[in-house]
Enzyme design. Structure first.
Site, PDB file in Angstrom:
ATOM      1  N   CYS A  57      76.598   9.468   6.245  1.00 48.88           N
ATOM      2  CA  CYS A  57      76.277   8.503   7.433  1.00 48.88           C
ATOM      3  C   CYS A  57      77.429   8.085   8.300  1.00 48.88           C
ATOM      4  CB  CYS A  57      75.562   7.487   6.662  1.00 48.88           C
ATOM      5  SG  CYS A  57      74.815   6.159   7.837  1.00 48.88           S
ATOM      6  N   CYS A  58      78.618   7.805   7.627  1.00 44.08           N
ATOM      7  CA  CYS A  58      79.739   7.567   8.478  1.00 44.08           C
ATOM      8  C   CYS A  58      79.919   8.415   9.289  1.00 44.08           C
ATOM      9  CB  CYS A  58      80.716   6.950   7.360  1.00 44.08           C
ATOM     10  SG  CYS A  58      80.569   5.507   6.442  1.00 44.08           S
ATOM     11  N   CYS A 140      78.729  -2.037   9.333  1.00 40.87           N
ATOM     12  CA  CYS A 140      77.426  -1.821   9.620  1.00 40.87           C
ATOM     13  C   CYS A 140      76.772  -2.917   8.605  1.00 40.87           C
ATOM     14  CB  CYS A 140      76.880  -0.380   9.430  1.00 40.87           C
ATOM     15  SG  CYS A 140      77.631   0.908  10.423  1.00 40.87           S
ATOM     16  N   CYS A 143      75.763  -2.036   5.083  1.00 40.53           N
ATOM     17  CA  CYS A 143      76.769  -1.711   4.142  1.00 40.53           C
ATOM     18  C   CYS A 143      78.005  -2.609   4.134  1.00 40.53           C
ATOM     19  CB  CYS A 143      77.569  -0.492   4.758  1.00 40.53           C
ATOM     20  SG  CYS A 143      76.404   1.105   4.815  1.00 40.53           S
ATOM     21  N   CYS A 168      85.555   4.764   5.350  1.00 43.24           N
ATOM     22  CA  CYS A 168      84.369   5.429   5.999  1.00 43.24           C
ATOM     23  C   CYS A 168      85.030   6.633   6.727  1.00 43.24           C
ATOM     24  CB  CYS A 168      83.977   4.608   7.218  1.00 43.24           C
ATOM     25  SG  CYS A 168      85.184   4.226   8.437  1.00 43.24           S
TER      26      CYS A 168
END
Length: 180
Positions: A57-58, A140, A143, A168
Site C-alpha cells: 500500500c505504501c 494516512c 494508519c 513506509c
C-alpha cells in the site's frame, strides 16, 4: 504526497500553507490503476492484514508518487529528525541516496521537539491541529493514531505491527527495506 487517505486536517493545512506563504505546493497522487490492482490483491484496507500488504500500500500511495516527484531532481530536502525513532537516530545532515541517485538533505536532523515548537511559535508557522490532539507523527488516516502518554513519537504509525522499525519506505534504502 497526496495519498488519497490523508486526514482532512492535513489537506486544510496544505491550503493554509499555500495561502500564508503565497506558494503552490505540488501534489503527487497514486495512479488509480495501481490502487485498483492493490485493492484487487489485498482489499482496500488489506494493509492491516500483513506487513507485506502494508508495504505494498505504501508503495502504491507513497513510493511511486515520490518517484514521479523526484524524477530529474538532484537534491531532496526532508524533515527527518534523529529524535523521531531509533530507526532514524543516525540520520545525517546530508547523504547520497543511491536508489534515487540524488543527495538527500536533512536540515532538521538534530532538532528536537522543543526546538521545533519554539521555531513554529516564533515564526507563525502553520501547524496541523492533530499535533495538539496527540498525533506527533501524521500519515494516512487509517494508519495513524494518537499516541498514549510516554509512547515514542512514531508509536501511532502502523500501531498494529510489532516491529519497532516501522517505516513506509520513503526513507529506507532498498537493502534495509528488504531486512524489514
Amino acid at each position: 504526497l497526496q495519498t488519497g487517505r490523508l486526514f482532512p486536517e492535513t489537506l486544510k493545512l496544505i491550503d493554509e500553507t499555500e495561502n500564508q506563504y503565497d506558494i503552490r505546493i505540488s501534489r503527487y497522487e497514486p495512479e488509480q490503476a495501481d490502487i485498483d490492482a492493490y485493492a484487487e490483491k489485498y482489499g482496500l484496507n488489506g494493509f492491516y492484514e500483513s506487513v507485506e500488504a502494508r508495504h505494498a500500500c505504501c508503495g502504491v500511495r507513497k513510493l511511486k508518487p515520490l518517484a514521479r516527484a523526484l524524477s530529474g531532481a538532484t537534491i531532496w530536502v526532508t524533515g527527518l529528525r534523529r529524535g523521531q525513532s531509533a530507526n532514524r537516530a543516525d540520520t545525517p545532515f546530508a547523504e547520497y541516496d543511491p536508489e534515487r541517485n540524488l543527495i538527500k538533505v536533512n536540515p532538521l536532523a538534530d532538532w528536537d521537539i522543543d526546538v521545533i515548537r519554539a521555531y513554529v511559535a516564533d515564526n507563525g508557522v502553520p501547524v496541523n491541529p492533530l499535533h495538539q490532539r496527540g498525533y506527533p507523527s501524521i500519515g494516512c488516516e487509517p494508519c495513524t493514531r494518537a499516541i498514549k502518554p510516554g509512547e515514542p513519537e512514531r508509536a501511532g504509525r502502523w500501531w498494529w505491527e510489532n516491529d519497532e522499525k516501522r517505516e513506509c519506505g520513503l526513507h529506507v534504502h532498498e537493502e534495509a527495506a528488504a531486512a524489514q
